[in-house]
Design a protein around this motif. Structure first.
Motif, short mmCIF file in Angstrom:
data_model
loop_
_atom_site.label_atom_id
_atom_site.label_comp_id
_atom_site.label_asym_id
_atom_site.label_seq_id
_atom_site.Cartn_x
_atom_site.Cartn_y
_atom_site.Cartn_z
N GLU B 68 43.14 15.84 -6.10
CA GLU B 68 43.76 17.15 -6.93
C GLU B 68 44.20 16.27 -8.24
O GLU B 68 44.01 16.89 -9.25
CB GLU B 68 44.72 17.79 -6.28
N MET B 80 44.83 24.52 -9.64
CA MET B 80 43.63 24.09 -8.63
C MET B 80 43.90 24.88 -7.51
O MET B 80 44.62 25.46 -6.88
CB MET B 80 44.21 22.73 -8.21
N VAL B 96 38.10 20.92 -3.29
CA VAL B 96 39.32 20.73 -4.41
C VAL B 96 38.70 21.18 -5.54
O VAL B 96 37.82 20.47 -6.36
CB VAL B 96 39.71 19.21 -4.45
#
Lengths: 145, 145
Positions: B68, B80, B96
């Motif tokens: 991330e 995110m 991710v």
């Protein structure tokens, strides 16, 4: 972008909590045909988990892991789904969602279109859930990170 | 349920790896209009993260956190999204995914219906991504858990 003054996760009523400590809140949620699930909310208005220092990331993720264990134990789902999205409410929170072969979305995500109408699923007693979370999570803030 | 012999995540080609250690693999993926993202895959064919012992949960989550950070740094997304679903491929893996205000699904999940047609997004150089992951994740397996 939500700011604290109009952020729904900054204004949770204490009555809606299933569990809490100085860092995290666990709140109940439902999806028709899936039934009960939990959201784990970081108390402070933070956007991303990687905005937290390592120790706080681990605190939060330890709670998420504990909630997953409790829901697996109580509900025996075919799969667990864990997600932190926050596109609509950018206050750090995690969804911990049990999935069932006959739920409306399976095997898609719960954010996809329904494949079948929601069936009836027995509600989880909030007392049972609270007790199980308290038992499982009581050690979280004392666990080495 | 997928078994190891027909599980696509048990049969990843080494050439498709962006990063790996003894426990985890990081592989590249793309969504039209979002562009590049990463999947973090646990090497062993395990169903749920809570099937792992604590140290292994932390290993995996440390990699997810590192990925991330790298994607935030390289792509500057507005948000995110991190998720472990596995309803279709029940071999433990995490998505991710960087999100952008003008991506096809925003502010819904990437598993929802598109709200707008995918625009063009510049591809991330695989070399740049590999180098950034190597730098960020090299310490993960040495970090206390």
């Amino acid at each position: 972008m939500s700011e604290p003054e109009n952020c729904p996760l900054c204004q949770l009523a204490p009555t809606s909590l299933l569990w809490s400590d100085a860092y995290c809140l666990v709140i109940p949620a439902q999806i028709p045909g899936i039934g009960d699930f939990c959201r784990v909310v970081w108390r402070a208005h933070v956007r991303e988990i990687t905005d937290l220092v390592d120790a706080d990331r681990h605190r939060l993720l330890n709670v998420v892991m504990g909630v997953e264990e409790v829901l697996r134990d109580l509900l025996r789902p075919v799969k667990m789904n864990v997600a932190s999205l926050g596109n609509q409410v950018p206050h750090l929170h995690w969804h911990v969602i049990p999935r069932f072969q006959d739920d409306p979305f399976f095997p898609d995500s719960v954010w996809a279109a329904e494949r079948r109408p929601p069936g009836v699923r027995q509600a989880l007693s909030e007392d049972v859930l609270r007790t199980a979370l308290e038992k499982r999570l009581s050690s979280v803030t004392k666990t080495p990170l």
